[in-house]
Design an enzyme around this catalytic site. Sequence first.
Site, PDB file in Angstrom:
ATOM      1  N   ASP A   1     -31.909  35.056 130.414  1.00 56.04           N
ATOM      2  CA  ASP A   1     -30.670  34.229 129.871  1.00 56.04           C
ATOM      3  C   ASP A   1     -29.273  35.178 129.414  1.00 56.04           C
ATOM      4  O   ASP A   1     -28.323  34.747 130.116  1.00 56.04           O
ATOM      5  CB  ASP A   1     -31.489  33.965 128.351  1.00 56.04           C
ATOM      6  CG  ASP A   1     -29.682  33.247 127.711  1.00 56.04           C
ATOM      7  OD1 ASP A   1     -29.582  31.963 127.939  1.00 56.04           O
ATOM      8  OD2 ASP A   1     -29.567  33.826 127.228  1.00 56.04           O
TER       9      ASP A   1
ATOM     10  N   LYS B   1     -25.959  34.624 131.838  1.00 56.25           N
ATOM     11  CA  LYS B   1     -24.209  34.715 131.545  1.00 56.25           C
ATOM     12  C   LYS B   1     -23.835  35.147 132.266  1.00 56.25           C
ATOM     13  O   LYS B   1     -22.461  35.651 132.415  1.00 56.25           O
ATOM     14  CB  LYS B   1     -24.262  34.760 130.040  1.00 56.25           C
ATOM     15  CG  LYS B   1     -25.094  33.396 129.516  1.00 56.25           C
ATOM     16  CD  LYS B   1     -25.924  34.233 127.887  1.00 56.25           C
ATOM     17  CE  LYS B   1     -25.964  32.990 127.246  1.00 56.25           C
ATOM     18  NZ  LYS B   1     -26.641  33.158 125.320  1.00 56.25           N
TER      19      LYS B   1
ATOM     20  N   GLY C   1     -35.436  28.544 114.173  1.00 49.86           N
ATOM     21  CA  GLY C   1     -34.083  27.878 114.853  1.00 49.86           C
ATOM     22  C   GLY C   1     -33.406  28.684 116.182  1.00 49.86           C
ATOM     23  O   GLY C   1     -32.242  28.832 116.447  1.00 49.86           O
TER      24      GLY C   1
ATOM     25  N   GLY D   1     -22.265  31.105 123.522  1.00 44.92           N
ATOM     26  CA  GLY D   1     -21.733  29.575 122.400  1.00 44.92           C
ATOM     27  C   GLY D   1     -20.286  29.439 122.116  1.00 44.92           C
ATOM     28  O   GLY D   1     -19.128  28.873 123.081  1.00 44.92           O
TER      29      GLY D   1
ATOM     30  N   VAL E   1     -27.256  20.431 120.357  1.00 44.65           N
ATOM     31  CA  VAL E   1     -25.365  20.960 120.807  1.00 44.65           C
ATOM     32  C   VAL E   1     -25.342  19.219 121.367  1.00 44.65           C
ATOM     33  O   VAL E   1     -24.364  18.281 120.946  1.00 44.65           O
ATOM     34  CB  VAL E   1     -25.783  21.552 121.655  1.00 44.65           C
ATOM     35  CG1 VAL E   1     -24.080  21.556 122.422  1.00 44.65           C
ATOM     36  CG2 VAL E   1     -26.290  22.598 122.347  1.00 44.65           C
TER      37      VAL E   1
ATOM     38  N   GLU F   1     -17.699  26.084 129.307  1.00 44.05           N
ATOM     39  CA  GLU F   1     -17.056  27.082 128.057  1.00 44.05           C
ATOM     40  C   GLU F   1     -19.188  27.282 127.384  1.00 44.05           C
ATOM     41  O   GLU F   1     -18.706  28.548 127.283  1.00 44.05           O
ATOM     42  CB  GLU F   1     -15.759  27.047 126.698  1.00 44.05           C
ATOM     43  CG  GLU F   1     -15.555  28.076 126.140  1.00 44.05           C
ATOM     44  CD  GLU F   1     -14.910  28.838 127.233  1.00 44.05           C
ATOM     45  OE1 GLU F   1     -13.983  29.477 127.526  1.00 44.05           O
ATOM     46  OE2 GLU F   1     -15.585  30.457 126.976  1.00 44.05           O
TER      47      GLU F   1
HETATM   48  N1  LIG Z   1     -28.862  25.076 121.455  1.00 41.75           N
HETATM   49  C1  LIG Z   1     -27.827  26.206 121.792  1.00 41.75           C
HETATM   50  O1  LIG Z   1     -27.465  26.495 120.772  1.00 41.75           O
HETATM   51  C2  LIG Z   1     -27.343  26.492 122.641  1.00 41.75           C
HETATM   52  C3  LIG Z   1     -26.040  26.897 123.083  1.00 41.75           C
HETATM   53  C4  LIG Z   1     -25.418  27.507 123.894  1.00 41.75           C
HETATM   54  C5  LIG Z   1     -26.020  26.440 125.392  1.00 41.75           C
HETATM   55  N2  LIG Z   1     -27.142  25.558 124.988  1.00 41.75           N
HETATM   56  C6  LIG Z   1     -27.512  25.017 126.124  1.00 41.75           C
HETATM   57  O2  LIG Z   1     -26.904  23.376 125.792  1.00 41.75           O
HETATM   58  C7  LIG Z   1     -27.779  22.447 126.808  1.00 41.75           C
HETATM   59  C8  LIG Z   1     -28.480  21.857 125.392  1.00 41.75           C
HETATM   60  O3  LIG Z   1     -29.830  22.450 124.736  1.00 41.75           O
HETATM   61  P1  LIG Z   1     -29.995  22.056 123.937  1.00 41.75           P
HETATM   62  O4  LIG Z   1     -30.106  22.870 122.381  1.00 41.75           O
HETATM   63  O5  LIG Z   1     -28.636  20.789 122.889  1.00 41.75           O
HETATM   64  O6  LIG Z   1     -30.842  21.532 123.842  1.00 41.75           O
HETATM   65  P2  LIG Z   1     -32.464  20.299 123.092  1.00 41.75           P
HETATM   66  O7  LIG Z   1     -31.612  20.091 121.549  1.00 41.75           O
HETATM   67  O8  LIG Z   1     -33.997  20.843 123.390  1.00 41.75           O
HETATM   68  O9  LIG Z   1     -32.414  18.745 123.813  1.00 41.75           O
HETATM   69  C9  LIG Z   1     -31.813  18.773 125.158  1.00 41.75           C
HETATM   70  C10 LIG Z   1     -31.916  17.113 125.508  1.00 41.75           C
HETATM   71  O10 LIG Z   1     -32.087  16.965 126.627  1.00 41.75           O
HETATM   72  C11 LIG Z   1     -32.790  16.215 127.281  1.00 41.75           C
HETATM   73  N3  LIG Z   1     -33.632  15.605 128.169  1.00 41.75           N
HETATM   74  C12 LIG Z   1     -34.455  16.549 128.842  1.00 41.75           C
HETATM   75  N4  LIG Z   1     -34.513  16.454 130.262  1.00 41.75           N
HETATM   76  C13 LIG Z   1     -33.917  15.248 130.427  1.00 41.75           C
HETATM   77  C14 LIG Z   1     -33.433  14.726 131.569  1.00 41.75           C
HETATM   78  N5  LIG Z   1     -33.786  15.046 131.941  1.00 41.75           N
HETATM   79  N6  LIG Z   1     -32.512  13.552 131.063  1.00 41.75           N
HETATM   80  C15 LIG Z   1     -32.044  13.091 130.084  1.00 41.75           C
HETATM   81  N7  LIG Z   1     -32.219  13.330 129.510  1.00 41.75           N
HETATM   82  C16 LIG Z   1     -33.321  14.826 128.613  1.00 41.75           C
HETATM   83  C17 LIG Z   1     -33.759  15.303 125.667  1.00 41.75           C
HETATM   84  O11 LIG Z   1     -34.046  14.444 125.673  1.00 41.75           O
HETATM   85  P3  LIG Z   1     -34.838  13.752 124.373  1.00 41.75           P
HETATM   86  O12 LIG Z   1     -34.417  14.171 122.932  1.00 41.75           O
HETATM   87  O13 LIG Z   1     -35.628  12.633 125.119  1.00 41.75           O
HETATM   88  O14 LIG Z   1     -36.486  15.317 123.633  1.00 41.75           O
HETATM   89  C18 LIG Z   1     -32.673  16.164 125.137  1.00 41.75           C
HETATM   90  O15 LIG Z   1     -31.913  15.106 124.039  1.00 41.75           O
HETATM   91  C19 LIG Z   1     -28.558  23.805 127.512  1.00 41.75           C
HETATM   92  O16 LIG Z   1     -28.517  23.567 128.757  1.00 41.75           O
HETATM   93  C20 LIG Z   1     -28.929  24.529 126.683  1.00 41.75           C
HETATM   94  O17 LIG Z   1     -29.594  26.387 127.611  1.00 41.75           O
HETATM   95  C21 LIG Z   1     -27.710  25.241 123.747  1.00 41.75           C
END
Ligand SMILES: NC(=O)c1ccc[n+]([C@@H]2O[C@H](COP(=O)([O-])OP(=O)(O)OC[C@H]3O[C@@H](n4cnc5c(N)ncnc54)[C@H](OP(=O)(O)O)[C@@H]3O)[C@@H](O)[C@H]2O)c1
Length: 332
Positions: free
Chosen positions: A192, A196, A178, A125, A14, A120
């Site tokens: 999860d 929500k 994914g 999503g 994201v 939001e």
């Molecule tokens: N993916 C989805 O479709 C989706 C949908 C709705 C909500 N969300 C929410 O959005 C958020 C992000 O999800 P994502 O899927 O984008 O996760 P992701 O792809 O696993 O990416 C996580 C990112 O967070 C960074 N990170 C982790 N711990 C950190 C810290 N302590 N300090 C600074 N950076 C840190 C990681 O750094 P590195 O790159 O260095 O590892 C990585 O860039 C989560 O809360 C998730 O629940 C995701």
Amino acid sequence: MKNLTIGLFGFGVVGEGIYQVLKDKPGLKTTVKKVCIRDINKDRNAPAHIFTDQPAELLFDPDINVIVELIDDAEAALPIVKAAMEQGKSVVSANKKMIAENHAELIELQQTFDISFLYEAAVCGSIPIIRNLEEYFDNDLLNYVCGIVNGSTNYILSKMQTEHLDYQVALEEAQKNGFAESDPTLDVEGIDAAFKLSIIALHAFGELVNPYQIPREGISQLQTEDIESATALEKKVKLIARAQHHDGELELSIKPELVGDDCILSEVNNEYNGVLLGSSLADEQFLYGKGAGRYPTASAVLSDISALRYGYRYEYRKFNRVNSVPSLVSIP
Ligand SMILES: NC(=O)c1ccc[n+]([C@@H]2O[C@H](COP(=O)([O-])OP(=O)(O)OC[C@H]3O[C@@H](n4cnc5c(N)ncnc54)[C@H](OP(=O)(O)O)[C@@H]3O)[C@@H](O)[C@H]2O)c1
């Protein structure tokens, strides 16, 4: 309209998505000044100078007026979000676990430090559910909110139903594509969905609910035979999150339910989410869209960022009403 200077935490699915979207929209007068990630040595699809692994470089930068928190670690996210608010910065987050576990404290901090805290993307999503519940359904009395709020489990159940895969094979396919985490526990056990639903309950009905106290049953125990029995009845098995008023009490549950083709939720398949809203005047309405993924989720984050430009914040009117006038809890 305010100019926004963003400090972005996280550059994953994201985080990178919203970075790319903002880069392509100069008209928004919104710039990402710095990005904080965990591993400074990873290759990134953006100029190296904007990255840091030092949260303080974002949190104490007086130019940065918005923190967008998109990391995958709820425990690490909480101190980041609190520090940002204490510095007078508005916050956008997608972290349902962090929000659901700490909602009361976060609402209080928003009020104390007079900033906006928007999320939001944390629920369903791309579907604009929170702002609808908060603003549009402020007057009409809601009776229930129920739906499919977790794309991973919906993908698994859809594959079990349409391709006759067993649970483990469908889970592995979801992970390969994914749509499920390598550790799928939060999704498949309905945790999860409980995060929500607790956020929904606050915005729909003004009630703060501990997500771990929501009665919950996941899908990990479902067998191929359960799906086949449902098919024989011309029904589908769906993991349904439900918040419903019953005799003045708010009842919440997460559990697999049989859904027939007389219910539009039976048409919500794969990674899609769908939410039914039942209200006294409008009867039933339906919101549908992608519950996860880079750009669908980034679209909700973008909407929150845009709303900050005119100072929007959730006012938690229903929560304030419920808590100041207790008799209003018993909505007929
Ligand atoms: N993916 C989805 O479709 C989706 C949908 C709705 C909500 N969300 C929410 O959005 C958020 C992000 O999800 P994502 O899927 O984008 O996760 P992701 O792809 O696993 O990416 C996580 C990112 O967070 C960074 N990170 C982790 N711990 C950190 C810290 N302590 N300090 C600074 N950076 C840190 C990681 O750094 P590195 O790159 O260095 O590892 C990585 O860039 C989560 O809360 C998730 O629940 C995701």
